[in-house]
Design a protein around this motif. Structure first.
Motif, PDB file in Angstrom:
ATOM      1  N   MET B  42       0.822  -1.223   0.000  1.00  0.00           N
ATOM      2  CA  MET B  42       0.000   0.000   0.000  1.00  0.00           C
ATOM      3  C   MET B  42       0.858   1.276   0.000  1.00  0.00           C
ATOM      4  O   MET B  42       0.624   2.179  -0.812  1.00  0.00           O
ATOM      5  CB  MET B  42      -0.959   0.022   1.198  1.00  0.00           C
ATOM      6  CG  MET B  42      -2.206  -0.825   1.030  1.00  0.00           C
ATOM      7  SD  MET B  42      -3.313  -0.153  -0.216  1.00  0.00           S
ATOM      8  CE  MET B  42      -4.628  -1.376  -0.196  1.00  0.00           C
ATOM      9  N   PRO B  43       1.859   1.371   0.907  1.00  0.00           N
ATOM     10  CA  PRO B  43       2.629   2.624   0.943  1.00  0.00           C
ATOM     11  C   PRO B  43       3.411   2.875  -0.344  1.00  0.00           C
ATOM     12  O   PRO B  43       3.724   4.020  -0.664  1.00  0.00           O
ATOM     13  CB  PRO B  43       3.590   2.418   2.128  1.00  0.00           C
ATOM     14  CG  PRO B  43       2.977   1.327   2.939  1.00  0.00           C
ATOM     15  CD  PRO B  43       2.261   0.441   1.963  1.00  0.00           C
ATOM     16  N   GLN B  44       3.713   1.823  -1.102  1.00  0.00           N
ATOM     17  CA  GLN B  44       4.489   2.006  -2.336  1.00  0.00           C
ATOM     18  C   GLN B  44       3.654   2.608  -3.465  1.00  0.00           C
ATOM     19  O   GLN B  44       4.200   3.026  -4.484  1.00  0.00           O
ATOM     20  CB  GLN B  44       5.077   0.671  -2.797  1.00  0.00           C
ATOM     21  CG  GLN B  44       6.103   0.105  -1.830  1.00  0.00           C
ATOM     22  CD  GLN B  44       6.811  -1.100  -2.417  1.00  0.00           C
ATOM     23  OE1 GLN B  44       7.522  -0.997  -3.406  1.00  0.00           O
ATOM     24  NE2 GLN B  44       6.582  -2.256  -1.823  1.00  0.00           N
ATOM     25  N   VAL B  45       2.328   2.564  -3.307  1.00  0.00           N
ATOM     26  CA  VAL B  45       1.465   3.202  -4.307  1.00  0.00           C
ATOM     27  C   VAL B  45       0.746   4.408  -3.680  1.00  0.00           C
ATOM     28  O   VAL B  45      -0.353   4.778  -4.097  1.00  0.00           O
ATOM     29  CB  VAL B  45       0.454   2.205  -4.921  1.00  0.00           C
ATOM     30  CG1 VAL B  45       1.176   1.191  -5.790  1.00  0.00           C
ATOM     31  CG2 VAL B  45      -0.355   1.490  -3.843  1.00  0.00           C
ATOM     32  N   GLY B  46       1.390   4.976  -2.663  1.00  0.00           N
ATOM     33  CA  GLY B  46       0.846   6.185  -2.049  1.00  0.00           C
ATOM     34  C   GLY B  46      -0.306   5.944  -1.104  1.00  0.00           C
ATOM     35  O   GLY B  46      -1.035   6.865  -0.759  1.00  0.00           O
ATOM     36  N   GLY B  47      -0.476   4.697  -0.682  1.00  0.00           N
ATOM     37  CA  GLY B  47      -1.613   4.360   0.167  1.00  0.00           C
ATOM     38  C   GLY B  47      -1.263   4.342   1.644  1.00  0.00           C
ATOM     39  O   GLY B  47      -0.116   4.586   2.044  1.00  0.00           O
ATOM     40  N   THR B  48      -2.264   4.062   2.454  1.00  0.00           N
ATOM     41  CA  THR B  48      -2.113   4.031   3.905  1.00  0.00           C
ATOM     42  C   THR B  48      -2.253   2.602   4.401  1.00  0.00           C
ATOM     43  O   THR B  48      -3.205   1.909   4.043  1.00  0.00           O
ATOM     44  CB  THR B  48      -3.222   4.877   4.565  1.00  0.00           C
ATOM     45  OG1 THR B  48      -3.083   6.218   4.130  1.00  0.00           O
ATOM     46  CG2 THR B  48      -3.131   4.820   6.091  1.00  0.00           C
TER      47      THR B  48
END
Lengths: 498, 350
Positions: B42-48
């Motif tokens: 998730m964090p690698q695609v700008g997610g939380t």
């Protein structure tokens, strides 16, 4: 407080006369309040209740700081459940005690918003203790206003975690006893012990002087959030005349004389901006993260289905944890997939993963795979004796057993299957890594059954193993397994090549 | 291009494909790989990704994120889902779209971590308080773990309602080829959300309706959604039902065993058919009635003591005998066990 007929008639009279609110009202409040029917200038709170004052301080601060459009107000379960009737800001109502968790989800979704969690003592300090502590400890950039009136107001005056020793409530009818209900909970002090919170203060709505201090604290807390500094928390000691059975003046006096000695007013924490480590995470495209590759961009040994594929091959791999049992199964599965087969891999999982035995089920098929559970394996790869004893009898008649030893245990007779004894650990040891025993057995399996191509195995190993020396070992072990099979005579004994 | 993928990981990949960038959860076997994959991806695609302090907190973070307009999910297993029931009820009451994954394990209580299908009642029949429904999807393969996750997000938005992905430990833990195709999946506007902007300032997300008439009107509104969903969202799969004498019915991992059993029965010349509900709510009643039209017996197989079988019986309304075979505790029925059940039924009919 219920409106009696006299008050109601008065209200109607006022309305008929075109009643206008003459005192100033923050624009962060709605012009009229729809909660109480005809009395649109009144809140649902009882006369003398602290919520009205607390609401006013917050609404004025929001307007003065220019935050009204950005604000999301989270209302709890308790008397302030209807806060959305008053605050002309975005409103979200949450389950009892869960406001800090909900506020976390809101703030993480809308980092630019000003998120306020407004909670009472039962909500925050009893049922929601875990949520408030963890939101504070994570340093969520939200503001929490904690209204402490030492009782459960909305449900009619039961004991709160902040009820004081000796205080009578409907559920502490003999007065709160430390021996039975413990001591009053000091939330501001508790929150202040945590590393992350930036601003923690306790104020009281007991008299004008303290209300002015509360006004400052509310503003400071919102500024801390506005400036993106961190978690801010203001505990507000607040009168509840109805439940306390006092008139509004007496109730304020009670806050000053009884509550403040128990809950001292203080700024418990006011940290200047201390940068918290915030490591940026490298960003990748969705295709990259999902491993979606174009069909012509595959550096794999793609091979057509070859004639050796059985229509169905069901394999069980079993051994000790740490022998690479699950990995061997995954390799076979990946190989089958690359050769265009339908495949499935199913592990034994859980505590077994961490000690003791491990096993996995592998299905390779020309057709859609029904059950991925292998209850009658065509092939059993037994990497240790307990696995052999446990699963050998399940092997289908005419099936194949690969056993990681030079000989079968003497008492074990397995006439229903073809048994190949391969001292794989020993062979791998000689190559320099006993951990490659699984590769020796894979080599032997490929050579014995031709179910999949050795080139596919090497292709998979090349893409999966990044360390050069590891890859060399594994490929050498794979070859050693195949060579061992080549030297194995049909009756299962070895022709030693010299 | 196919990739070998674990069922639990495929859920996260499907979620990212569907535009979900918010994950709140708490670890539990056999669902932890979902949280782990979300934490990694998730964090690698700008997610939380946020690990909550409990499942209670996790579902309320989901509530908050959904209220603020996020496409959001969480995942757990039975004990965690029991804790989430309060929040799921609130999400349904406040009409918040969200996706909740249940990778079922053995219960009741701590039970064990082996696969079961024993959360059918708690997920399909509600579980939380109040008059509401969950939409429930039941994947049976790794590919479906991703595909039905995408569908779950679409349904959640279409009906502004929690959607449950109900799978079991087997499907969660197994690896199979996964074929993902990148495409832009449009995320619908959520004009009702509270985003801390001037346009959304007047919005209120809540589930409280103090006046009986108001609450009844709200429940009627929810009910109208559920009726609409049950008319158009039923999904199922059939196999060899045209001339079947015995119909085998199961979902998730049980359906995989049934598929093998039906293939084997057909090889032996026995007229067995296969019916698999893909939506457990709404339950594909009409499709089941159609599949059962000419059969003389139905056998429902579950990894439970008999939960979905009640919906099969409600659908069949006593027209055909509906029998049940179940295994529990982490045991799965083997093809041989199911086959011998089929034989018994055929003999009973002869």
């Amino acid at each position: 407080m219920a409106i009696d007929s006299k008050t109601s008639a008065k209200a109607l009279e006022i309305l008929a006369a075109g009643y206008q609110v003459s005192h100033s009202k923050s624009p962060a409040f709605y012009d009229t309040y729809e909660r109480k029917g005809d009395c649109k200038h009144q809140t649902h709170y009882c006369p003398g209740c602290g919520h009205g004052v607390a609401h006013k301080l917050i609404a004025e601060a929001l307007a003065d700081l220019g935050l009204q459009d950005k604000t999301i107000f989270v209302s709890p379960v308790g008397c302030s459940v209807f806060a959305y009737y008053y605050f002309d800001v975005g409103n979200v109502q949450l389950a009892h005690g869960r406001a800090p968790a909900g506020a976390t989800g809101i703030k993480r979704t809308c980092p630019e918003a000003i998120v306020i969690s407004y909670q009472g003592d039962g909500d925050l300090a009893a049922i929601g203790t875990a949520e408030i502590i963890h939101a504070a400890n994570r340093g969520e950039k939200i503001t929490v206003f904690f209204v402490n009136n030492a009782v459960y107001g909305m449900t009619g005056g039961q004991m709160a975690p902040t009820t004081m020793l000796g205080q009578k409530t409907t559920t502490s009818p003999w007065g709160r006893r430390a021996s039975n209900e413990g001591f009053p909970l000091h939330m501001a002090e508790l929150i202040a012990t945590l590393e992350a919170p930036v601003y923690v203060e306790r104020v009281a709505l007991s008299d004008n002087k303290n209300i002015m201090k509360a006004r400052k604290a509310v503003r400071r807390a919102l500024e801390v959030q506005r400036d993106g500094i961190g978690f801010s928390f203001v505990e507000i000691l607040s009168p509840c005349p109805t439940i306390w059975a006092k008139d509004p003046v007496q109730a304020r006096k009670w806050v000053a004389e009884k509550m403040i000695p128990e809950y001292p007013l203080a700024v418990f924490k006011d940290k200047a901006h201390e940068a918290i480590e915030n490591r940026a995470i490298p960003q990748r495209s969705v295709q990259d993260v999902l491993e979606i590759r174009a069909k012509d961009d595959v550096p794999l040994t793609e091979l057509p289905k070859h004639s050796h594929h059985a229509e169905d091959l069901r394999i069980k791999v079993a051994g000790f944890g740490g022998q690479g049992v699950l990995l061997l199964g995954q390799l076979l599965t990946e190989m089958g997939m690359r050769e265009g087969l339908e495949v499935s891999w199913l592990p034994s999982y859980g505590p077994e993963m961490r000690s003791g035995s491990a096993n996995c089920h592998v299905c390779l098929s020309q057709r859609r795979i029904g059950t991925p559970l292998v209850t009658r394996p065509d092939v059993l790869i037994a990497m240790n004796e307990p696995s052999l004893r446990k699963f050998a009898a399940q092997v289908a008649p005419g099936g194949l057993i690969l056993y990681n030893q030079e000989h079968l245990p003497q008492d074990l007779h397995l006439p229903h299957a073809r048994v190949l004894c391969i001292p794989a650990s020993e062979i791998a040891d000689k190559l320099g890594s006993s951990k490659a025993a699984n590769m020796v057995l894979l080599g032997a399996l490929l050579e014995a059954t031709h179910c999949l191509l050795p080139a596919t195995a090497e292709g998979v190993l090349t893409t999966k193993i990044k360390k050069a020396d590891m890859l060399t070992w594994n490929c050498a072990a794979l070859r050693a397994g195949r060579e061992f099979m080549d030297n194995l005579t049909p009756d299962g004994t070895i022709t030693r090549a010299h | 291009m196919r990739q070998l993928c674990k069922g639990n990981v495929a859920i996260v990949k499907g979620a990212i494909l569907a535009g979900c960038r918010s994950y709140y959860g708490y670890p539990i076997t056999p669902a932890s790989e979902i949280a782990e994959a979300a934490a990694l991806l998730m964090p690698q695609v700008g997610g939380t990704f946020l690990q909550a302090e409990s499942e209670v907190a996790a579902i309320n973070m989901v509530y908050g994120a959904a209220a603020a307009g996020a496409r959001v999910m969480t995942a757990s297993s039975g004990p965690g889902l029991s804790l989430m029931q309060e929040g799921i009820s609130y999400c349904a009451g406040a009409e918040l779209p969200c996706v909740i994954v249940d990778i079922m394990r053995g219960g009741p209580g701590l039970g064990n971590i082996a696969p079961e299908q024993s959360d059918y009642f708690s997920m399909v029949k509600g579980g939380g308080h109040g008059c509401y429904r969950n939409l429930v999807l039941a994947p049976a393969s790794v590919q479906e773990m991703a595909d039905l996750t995408v569908l779950a997000f679409e349904l959640a938005d279409r009906y502004r309602n929690p959607t449950i992905l109900l799978a079991d430990g087997f499907v969660g833990q197994m690896m199979e080829p996964l074929d993902l195709e990148y495409r832009e999946i449009p995320i619908p506007e959520r004009p009702w959300a509270v985003k801390g902007t001037p346009e959304t300032r007047k919005n209120v997300v809540n589930s409280i309706f103090l006046e009986p008439d108001d609450l009844e009107a709200h429940i009627r509104k929810l009910e109208a959604k559920y009726i609409r969903a049950s008319q158009i969202e039923c999904r199922s799969e059939t196999f060899h039902t045209e001339d079947a004498e015995v119909l085998l019915v199961g979902y998730g991992i049980a359906s995989r065993v049934l598929h093998s059993a039906v293939e084997r029965a057909r090889r032996d010349g026995l007229r067995a058919g296969f019916f698999r509900p893909i939506t457990l709510w709404p339950f594909p009643k009409q499709a089941l009635l159609d599949a059962a039209q000419n059969v003389s017996r139905i056998l429902v197989v579950e990894l439970s003591n008999g939960q979905m079988v009640e919906d099969v019986r409600l659908t069949i309304e006593g027209r055909i005998p509906v029998d049940f075979y179940g295994r529990t505790g982490g045991n799965a029925p083997s093809v041989e066990e199911v086959y011998s059940q089929v034989m018994q039924h055929l003999m009973a009919m002869a």
